[in-house]
Design a protein around this motif. Sequence first.
Motif, short mmCIF file in Angstrom:
data_model
loop_
_atom_site.label_atom_id
_atom_site.label_comp_id
_atom_site.label_asym_id
_atom_site.label_seq_id
_atom_site.Cartn_x
_atom_site.Cartn_y
_atom_site.Cartn_z
N VAL A 170 13.77 31.74 61.16
CA VAL A 170 13.09 30.14 61.60
C VAL A 170 11.89 30.00 61.30
O VAL A 170 11.07 30.65 61.38
N GLY A 222 17.09 31.93 56.30
CA GLY A 222 17.82 32.12 56.86
C GLY A 222 17.01 32.21 57.91
O GLY A 222 17.59 33.04 59.32
N CYS A 260 12.27 19.13 50.89
CA CYS A 260 13.28 19.98 51.03
C CYS A 260 13.33 18.94 52.54
O CYS A 260 13.15 18.46 53.04
N SER A 261 14.98 18.81 52.64
CA SER A 261 15.43 18.33 53.70
C SER A 261 15.12 18.33 54.61
O SER A 261 15.09 17.47 55.77
N ASN A 262 14.57 19.79 55.60
CA ASN A 262 13.83 19.90 56.75
C ASN A 262 12.60 19.15 56.50
O ASN A 262 12.69 18.57 57.74
N LYS A 308 12.80 25.02 67.23
CA LYS A 308 13.33 26.21 66.55
C LYS A 308 14.35 26.03 65.08
O LYS A 308 15.33 25.48 65.93
N ASP A 309 13.77 26.16 64.27
CA ASP A 309 14.95 25.33 63.14
C ASP A 309 15.55 26.53 62.33
O ASP A 309 14.98 27.87 61.44
N ARG A 310 16.31 26.37 62.39
CA ARG A 310 17.27 27.80 61.90
C ARG A 310 18.14 27.49 61.04
O ARG A 310 18.45 27.96 59.76
N ALA A 311 17.98 25.84 60.04
CA ALA A 311 18.76 25.84 59.19
C ALA A 311 17.88 25.94 57.96
O ALA A 311 17.80 24.86 56.81
N THR A 312 17.51 27.07 57.88
CA THR A 312 16.23 27.33 56.45
C THR A 312 17.01 28.03 54.65
O THR A 312 17.94 28.90 55.75
N GLY A 313 16.50 27.64 54.02
CA GLY A 313 17.01 28.20 53.41
C GLY A 313 16.67 29.79 53.27
O GLY A 313 17.00 30.43 52.20
#
Length: 166
Positions: A96, A94, A52-54, A87-92
């Motif tokens: 955190v 939705g 995944c990109s993250n 805190k990564d909120r840009a996840t598949g």
Amino acid sequence: MSSPSALTGNPNTHDPSTFATGMSATCLCGSIRVTINDSDLFTKPRGHICHCSNCRAASGSYASSNLAISASQVAVSDPSHKLKKYKDRATGSGKVVERCFCSECGNPIMSIAEIFPDMVILKMGIFPRIPKPECESFALHRHEWQGKHEGLVQYEIVRGGKKLGE
């Protein structure tokens, strides 16, 4: 002078049997120590490669070697308080995902996903040896030039979801 194997961290110099009850590692600067307490660590394929990109961004590579494991089996020592969380909120999903890293050397340590409250996702690159992975997630996101890892379950996107080629 150190041997080339010592300088490059050759995993083949570490017999898996030396990790019969688990293993420890530190970040690049040594501020944070992570210990896995798991006697099954090298008895079967474990963990996964994520495309995944993250995870790619957090690892600084084309994929990330991860081990999702019960938080109760992991001890993190951070006496100098260098562990920081983004805190990564840009996840598949939705939800955190806290991306934990050393604020001194920048080394990724682990992720804590809101959707898996009792688990941590260790970034296996810090460890002296990585167990053979059991699967790949986000396999649809592999670059066309990447080789395939034969024998691994390949999920199109999320672990446990639709398998590649189904």
